[in-house]
Structures are given as C-alpha cells and as structure tokens.
Design an enzyme around this catalytic site. Structure first.
Site, PDB file in Angstrom:
ATOM      1  N   GLU A 437       0.791  -1.240   0.000  1.00 30.29           N
ATOM      2  CA  GLU A 437       0.000   0.000   0.000  1.00 30.29           C
ATOM      3  C   GLU A 437       0.826   1.295   0.000  1.00 30.29           C
ATOM      4  OE1 GLU A 437      -4.268  -1.645   1.669  1.00 30.29           O
ATOM      5  OE2 GLU A 437      -3.150  -0.241   2.935  1.00 30.29           O
TER       6      GLU A 437
HETATM    7  C1  BMA Z   1      -4.872  -2.927   4.618  1.00 30.75           C
HETATM    8  C2  BMA Z   1      -3.734  -3.818   5.052  1.00 30.75           C
HETATM    9  C3  BMA Z   1      -3.378  -3.563   6.458  1.00 30.75           C
HETATM   10  C4  BMA Z   1      -4.572  -3.211   7.287  1.00 30.75           C
HETATM   11  C5  BMA Z   1      -5.840  -3.677   6.618  1.00 30.75           C
HETATM   12  C6  BMA Z   1      -7.091  -3.420   7.409  1.00 30.75           C
HETATM   13  O1  BMA Z   1      -4.474  -1.694   4.666  1.00 30.75           O
HETATM   14  O2  BMA Z   1      -2.658  -3.644   4.219  1.00 30.75           O
HETATM   15  O3  BMA Z   1      -2.444  -2.574   6.533  1.00 30.75           O
HETATM   16  O4  BMA Z   1      -4.447  -3.792   8.501  1.00 30.75           O
HETATM   17  O5  BMA Z   1      -5.987  -3.059   5.403  1.00 30.75           O
HETATM   18  O6  BMA Z   1      -7.341  -2.083   7.562  1.00 30.75           O
END
Ligand code: BMA
Length: 833
Positions: A437
């Site tokens: 991300e």
């Molecule tokens: C995404 C994942 C995690 C996070 C999840 C829930 O961002 O990459 O970083 O825990 O969603 O929010």
C-alpha cells in the site's frame, strides 16, 4: 581439517535492564540480582513475562501498562566455554531486533540496526577456553528510530508512530489496526557458534523444466569459504528424490564457487494444492577432503514452472492478473498472513504447521506474507512447500512514505539480499512484491498517480530499482511486482482493469454493504475483509469480569481499527450489524452476530470473485486473498482464525466457496442466478437442484437443470421462480451423476433483521462417526461448538438430514446457536446406526 560444528547458544542467557550511562563491559558491575533468566530466541517482554516481572500484555489494557519496557535499554548476557577451537570460529546472529551492540569478552564485535539482516563475526582471536562473556545490548527502538527521523524528517503513513518508517524493524510492532503497540527488542532469531575449516556460505539452485518431457535441469552453485592451503577439496553435489534416493550426482573441485548441472528425467512435478501433489527433491552440497565430509548444506526444492500471466480478458478492458503452473491456469484463493504473535519467539514450528494446515483445510492455495510483518520462519515456508500453498512474498514495507537516503538503501539492500538468498529455493514462493500500500499512500498525498512526475515518489528507488535488481540478480525467473496494490504506467493503484487491487469499498472507504461485492471490479483482489470478534472463550480470557459487555472500554481496547481521528472499528461493526441483524445485548450475542456478518461477507465475496475466473482468454478475476488469515493477539479484527487458533464461522464460509467444486445462488427479481465454480482439471456437468422454502418450512418451488462447466472454469445460468410473496430461502445443490452432493449454497431474502427465524426444531443425531442434522423449518447459520466438525455455520432446510463428519470423539452434547435461536446446550441424540 576439522568438520564444521554448529552450536545453538539457546540456554543460559540472562537479561538485565541497563541503567543510563552504563554500557558494554561496564555491565559487569551490575549486581547478580539485576539479572534474570532468559532464553534465545527471545525478547525482553517475553523474558519479563516468563519471570512474572510484567503482567500479560494481552490481558485487559495491560498493553499500556507494559509500555515502559520498550523505553529501556536491555542487555542479554551469556557466559560459555570454548575449550575446543576449530580453524575458524564465528558467532552467528540470525536476527537482532533491532538496535543492538554486541560485545565479546569486553570487545565490541558489531552493531546492528536492521532486524532482518543476519550477522556473522569472526571471533577466533577473541575466544578463550573458559569464561567467555557475550553481551547483546539493545537500545529502545522508538528512541533510536526517532533520532533518525529527526535527521531525515517526518513522513506520511498509516498505522503506528511515523518514526517506524526509518526503522528496519517489523512495522506491526509499532501498533497496527489489528495489533497492539509492543515494541519488543531482543535476539529474535538463533545465536550460534560456528566452528569450521571449510563452509558452504551459499547454495543456489536454478531449475529449468521441460514440463512436456518431464525433464528437469538444475544449475547448482555453492559458495565455499575456507581452504586449507594446498588442500584439494572437492564439492559433491547430489539430488535426492522425495524418498531420499540419490537420482543425480556431480563432483567438482571446491573452488570459491563450485558449479555443476544435474539433470533428471521423469521428474515429478510440484503443484499447488488442488492441482496435484507436492513432491520435494533435495539438493545437497558437501565439501569433502578425501573421504571426509567437512561441511554440507542442502536445499529442498519442488520442480515446477510458475508464471504470472497478464493477458487479454475477452470483452473487457485491461489485462488479467493470474497464475499458471506447469502450463495450467488456476484461480488463486487464499489469505493475507500476518505474524502469528506479537512475541515472535512464541511461534513454534508446530504452530506454523497448524496455521498453514488450517489455510490448506479451507481450500486455500495462496498466502500473502504481508509487508508489515517479517520474512517468515523457515517452518512457515516448509509447511507451504509440503501443503501446496503458494506464497506471495512482500518485502517489509507497509503503508508509508519510506525514505530513500543512502544509509537506508544500503540497509535495505543487505536485507533484501539476505531474504532472497534464504527463501528463493522454496517451491511455494510464487512472487516477490515490493511493498504493501505504499503507492496508495503516495497517491493519497499527491506524490504518485496519473500525471504526477515519478520522481516525486522517492521510494520508487526501492520498489522499482533496488528490489527488482536484487531479485533479478539472485532469483531470476521469479515474478517481481512493485507493490500491492500496483498498476503499471500512469494509472492509479486502484485501477480495476490491470494489476492487483485492494478492495476496501466494503468496510473502509464508502462502507458498501457486503452484498455488493459482486459490483467490485478487480483483476486480482489481494485484500478485502470484514471484522468480527474472536471466539467468546478467548475474548473472555482477556476481559475482566465486569468488562464483558459489547461496549466496554476493554472490548474497545481490543479493537484497534481506526484512524488518527480515533478508533472506529466498533462504529463500522455497528453499521454492518444494524444493516443486517437484530442483535441482543450480551457479549455472546455480539460475538455470534459479528461472526455471522463476517461469514456472510466472505461467502458473497469469494463467490463473486471466483465466478469471474470464467474461462481461458477471459480470466477477469485471477484470485482473491482475504485480509487476514490470522491474529497476533486476542482482538476484534478481520481474521478468519483467532489468536487461540480457533476458526471462526467465516473460515467455513471460505472453505465452501474455495472448494474444488463450489456453487453460488443469488435471489433476483423473478429468478435465481446459479453459478458453478469448477477448480478441478475435469469438465463437469452437474445437475443443479434448486429448492425454495418459505420460512415456516413449506416448500414453494423445486427444479433441476444440468449445466456444462469446463475444467478450471465457472459457468452461470438462471432459473425462473414463481411469485414467492414473502421471505424465502433458496437451497442450491450441485449433484453428480449418482446424485451425490458436490456443492451447496443457500440464499435468503435479506436483510435478516426484517423477519423472525426462531422456534425451529433442530435435531442433532449421532450416525456412526457423524452427525445428522435436520429441522422442521429453515435455520440460518447453525454454529455448533464442542466437536471438530468438517462443516459448520450451516444453513438447514426441511428435508433429508445433512450429514456432518466429526473428527475425534463425538460428545453427548454440543453448544448450538443460530440466527434468532439463543445459544444453548443441545443433546446429541443416539438413534443407533
Ligand atoms: C490494509 C492492510 C493492512 C490493514 C488492513 C485493514 O491496509 O494492508 O495494513 O491492517 O488493510 O485495515
């Protein structure tokens, strides 16, 4: 020349808090009472907990109460004898978390600042026969990271303290939206003494496979260190088949790099789960002096040809994102993996195996090792190799704008090289991925995205420069993907037509109802999820008696979802509960309700993503990896398996939706939409039996039709329905030619909160080593506890009883709960037979 000797320095360690101003040899002045026993691998938190110096950080809100531990300096001391020295003597530190200075007999050996880089130190001159003293001094991680941040500046991120971006330390330790802030420190991997005269410093196996001819060619090369002057050492390479028989050999001079080619006919191919077996061969490199083996190393490998395919999707824009192994395309169904505990030293190889086996038992064939955790333990990858679970391996970057200064890049390069060299031989390893991300975050602050000059996002130097370079050099032939999610070119990482995508329209962003997963477009859904509470037993084990109600402070403390604006997990959960259910006031009812919603969301999501696997040339969705498989502590999170290893109802929903043959039914105006997902290598023509019931148990409609479904494809059709006039449940079963059930799914008029389902008579009867479940009227989400059942969270409709296999003993009673049926103990009736 002496054969190598590796000694694990596991026991006999002591831990002490380092008073300010004291360091290294001066620690000898600490009184004996300052030292408490510890073991390696370990952490200061773990040692203090084991000796009762701190309470369980997971209980209640103790996480806050033990925060002081992370703010102190900790010293680890080991005294040992070394009466027999080899020509070369090294101390090997497999993992020092994170800011550590190492002293031996009062001399400074090394300083580490990257928990992912193993270190080795030549100590031959420093070792003495008796009373050696090894000291590891760990600095407070946050203070050290902040000191670097003070130099290089604060950077944007999601989750945890911004200083984490400057620390090469597991990012989740800084706290995440499912994890506590536990800034542990310590020797988290093994410390060893290595005596040798020659050693295999690295062993690489590059495999070429002619799938059609079943012929494998293995290029093997070993880096060998230590050469007695004039010694004519040999390096013997051997290839052992899965039964341990040698099937190929080569012997070469043991120069600094010894290379050979091993060929194998009639090779047994390695397949992901569901497509075939997982035979594992072993390559052995042995340095020999005459007939004496001086050193050895081995790698277990699987022979398979795995590709990432990005091809046209007939009738749609963009390109697919799917995997192909040994010439066969397959849908990647699985989950995101996070570290299985905040205290890593507690995760045993057996625990890794159990967790991976639970993923396999849910019909998963891929796990993504997420970028905010760790490059996992060998036991994890070995379990994946053996059980046929492919691994999408992130490099350890998550949700941040990481720096790209020289010192940081140098540290990352050492880390990446170590990780690639350690993991590259694993058959399970499908893909390297640059980060989690970080492109999304860069876009959210305007540093990346359509029309933004690439150089504005400096961490591209890592994801599009350093990491692919390391992978190309040390592990050519394995796909590398710059990030998750990522879209090549001048497009947003959330593009739905190319690359992978994190689908958070449900839960995050606009909080779409989970029933809308069918509208979510993506070529590969590498994240999506819905929260639920852990099992009641686990939850209550960390909640003080008077805090065991849904809205309590401690319940909220164990839900870390939220933003800088504050926790919001409880609020988002409340929305999904309010949308779908009427929920009682007790914690038990809240646990069931949140787990109900999560299970339904997973059913809809996996079915809707897998339906879009479609057929060759039109692979619209190549895979779905749920956020998240497991937990690192007792918490309300997106996990399918809680921190006690207890599977939630959602795990059964996923298992059904990812089964080799699965079906999905959707109620639409005047018709039912029926889909069959065939993950087998055979074409099928199941009979689709659709039965529709009123909620009082009357059968309103029944029909059968046959549907052709090619191998590794999905097919759909519709079935007209009479005017139903009120809420119903439709049960779809796919039957084989003998009328045996291949797969089943039920669709209900929604939302459930609009009507009452209570009062059903549910019979649970023992039949041999199984249970027969029957009812007089439809039952939604029957969740049975107290036995190991091969199916659960079941929808029942009147008619023939459902047979559920039981592993292990059949109890006399079970805990049963279902929608609108309060939890209670029910007898397992015995009608013989
Ligand atoms: C995404 C994942 C995690 C996070 C999840 C829930 O961002 O990459 O970083 O825990 O969603 O929010």
């Amino acid at each position: 020349m002496t054969p190598e000797r590796l000694i694990d320095l596991h026991d006999g360690w002591q831990l002490a808090e380092v008073p300010p101003g004291l360091d290294g040899p001066a620690l000898a002045d600490l009184p004996d009472s300052a030292w408490l026993s510890a073991s390696v691998p370990g952490s200061a938190h773990g040692a203090l907990l084991a000796t009762g110096r701190i309470p369980d950080p997971f209980y209640a809100c103790n996480e806050a109460g033990v925060a002081w531990v992370a703010e102190r300096r900790w010293a680890w001391r080991l005294r040992f004898d070394a009466d027999e020295l080899a020509p070369r003597e090294d101390l090997v530190f497999e993992g020092l978390d994170t800011y550590c200075t190492v002293w031996l007999n009062g001399e400074r050996l090394l300083a580490s600042d990257n928990m992912f880089v193993p270190r080795r130190a030549d100590v031959l001159e420093r070792l003495r026969p008796h009373g050696n003293e090894l000291l590891l001094c760990f600095d407070p991680p946050l203070a050290r990271a902040r000191a670097v941040e003070a130099v290089h500046g604060k950077r944007a991120l999601w989750n945890g303290d911004s200083a984490r971006l400057h620390a090469r330390k597991a990012q989740y330790h800084f706290g995440w939206d499912w994890g506590p802030e536990l800034l542990v420190s310590g020797p988290w991997r093994a410390v060893r003494r290595h005596g040798w005269s020659a050693r295999v410093a690295d062993l690489e196996v590059r495999t070429r496979l002619d799938v059609a001819a079943r012929r494998a060619t293995l290029q093997v090369s070993a880096c060998i260190e230590g050469q007695g002057a004039g010694a004519a050492l040999r390096c013997d390479f051997e290839l052992l088949d899965p039964e341990g028989r040698a099937v190929a050999r080569a012997a070469v001079a043991a120069g600094a790099r010894a290379e050979a080619t091993l060929t194998l006919d009639d090779a047994r191919l390695w397949w992901p789960r569901g497509l075939g077996d997982q035979p594992l061969y072993t390559v052995v490199a042995r340095v020999v002096d005459g007939d004496r083996s001086l050193a050895e190393d081995r790698r277990r490998v699987g022979l398979r040809d795995l590709r990432l395919v990005q091809a046209e999707v007939a009738g749609e824009a963009g390109s697919s994102f799917h995997f192909e192994v040994n010439g066969r395309e397959f849908f990647a169904g699985g989950a995101n993996w996070i570290p299985d505990d905040s205290l890593l030293e507690r995760i045993t190889p057996a625990r890794y195996r159990q967790r991976v086996a639970q993923a396999a038992a849910a019909n998963m064939n891929m796990l993504r090792v997420w970028g905010g955790g760790i490059y996992e333990h060998e036991a994890f990858y070995e379990a994946c190799d053996e059980m046929g679970l492919l691994v999408w391996q992130d490099f350890m970057f998550a949700c941040g704008l990481y720096p790209a200064n020289d010192a940081f890049l140098a540290s990352v390069r050492a880390e990446a090289e170590a990780a690639v060299k350690r993991l590259r031989h694993h058959a399970c390893l499908a893909l390297w991925c640059g980060n989690n991300e970080d492109y999304m975050l860069a876009e959210s602050v305007g540093l990346a995205g359509p029309g933004v000059p690439a150089e504005r996002f400096e961490a591209r130097a890592i994801y599009e420069g350093l990491l692919p370079e390391v992978c190309a050099a040390l592990d050519p032939g394995r796909p590398y993907w710059p990030g998750s999610p990522f879209t090549p070119g001048d497009a947003k990482s959330s593009d739905a037509t190319v690359g992978d995508r994190h689908s958070w329209e449900v839960w995050h962003q606009q909080m779409l109802p989970y029933q809308c997963y069918g509208d979510v477009q993506a070529r590969f859904v590498s994240e999506f999820g819905m929260q639920s509470h852990p099992s009641l037993a686990l939850f209550e084990s960390v909640l003080p008696e008077d805090e065991r109600f849904p809205g309590s402070r401690t319940v909220q403390w164990h839900n870390k979802a939220g933003s800088p604006a504050g926790p919001d997990g409880h609020r988002r959960l409340a929305v999904y509960l309010a949308d779908n259910l009427r929920v009682g006031p007790t914690l038990a009812e809240h646990v069931y309700a949140t787990q109900f919603v999560q299970a339904e969301a997973m059913r809809v999501a996996y079915q809707d993503f897998r339906r879009r696997w479609q057929r060759p040339g039109a692979r619209a969705v190549g895979g779905a990896l749920v956020w998240q498989l497991n937990d690192c502590w007792p918490v309300t999170s997106w996990a399918l398996i809680d921190a006690a290893g207890t599977v939630k109802p959602a795990w059964h929903a996923v298992r059904r939706a990812l089964a080799p043959v699965a079906v999905a039914v959707r109620l639409e105006a005047g018709q039912a939409r029926l889909a069959v997902m065939n993950g087998t290598t055979e074409a099928l023509t199941p009979t689709l039996q659709l039965r529709v019931f009123a909620l009082d148990g009357r059968q309103l409609a029944s029909s059968r039709l046959a549907l052709d479904v090619p191998a590794s494809a999905s097919a759909e059709t519709t079935q007209a329905l009479p005017l139903l006039g009120g809420p119903v449940v439709a049960e779809l079963c796919a039957l084989d030619a003998e009328g045996r059930e291949l797969a089943r799914d039920c669709a209900w008029t929604e939302p459930f909160r609009f009507y009452q389902l209570g009062g059903a008579c549910i019979d649970i009867v023992r039949t041999g080593s199984a249970l027969a479940l029957s009812c007089d009227r439809p039952v939604k989400g029957l969740w049975l506890q107290g036995a190991d059942l091969d199916d659960n969270f079941i929808d029942l409709v009147p008619g023939p009883a459902r047979r559920i296999g039981v592993a292990g003993a059949l109890p006399a009673t079970l805990q049963a709960v279902a929608l609108d049926h309060a939890g209670r103990t029910v007898p397992v009736l015995d009608r013989g037979g």
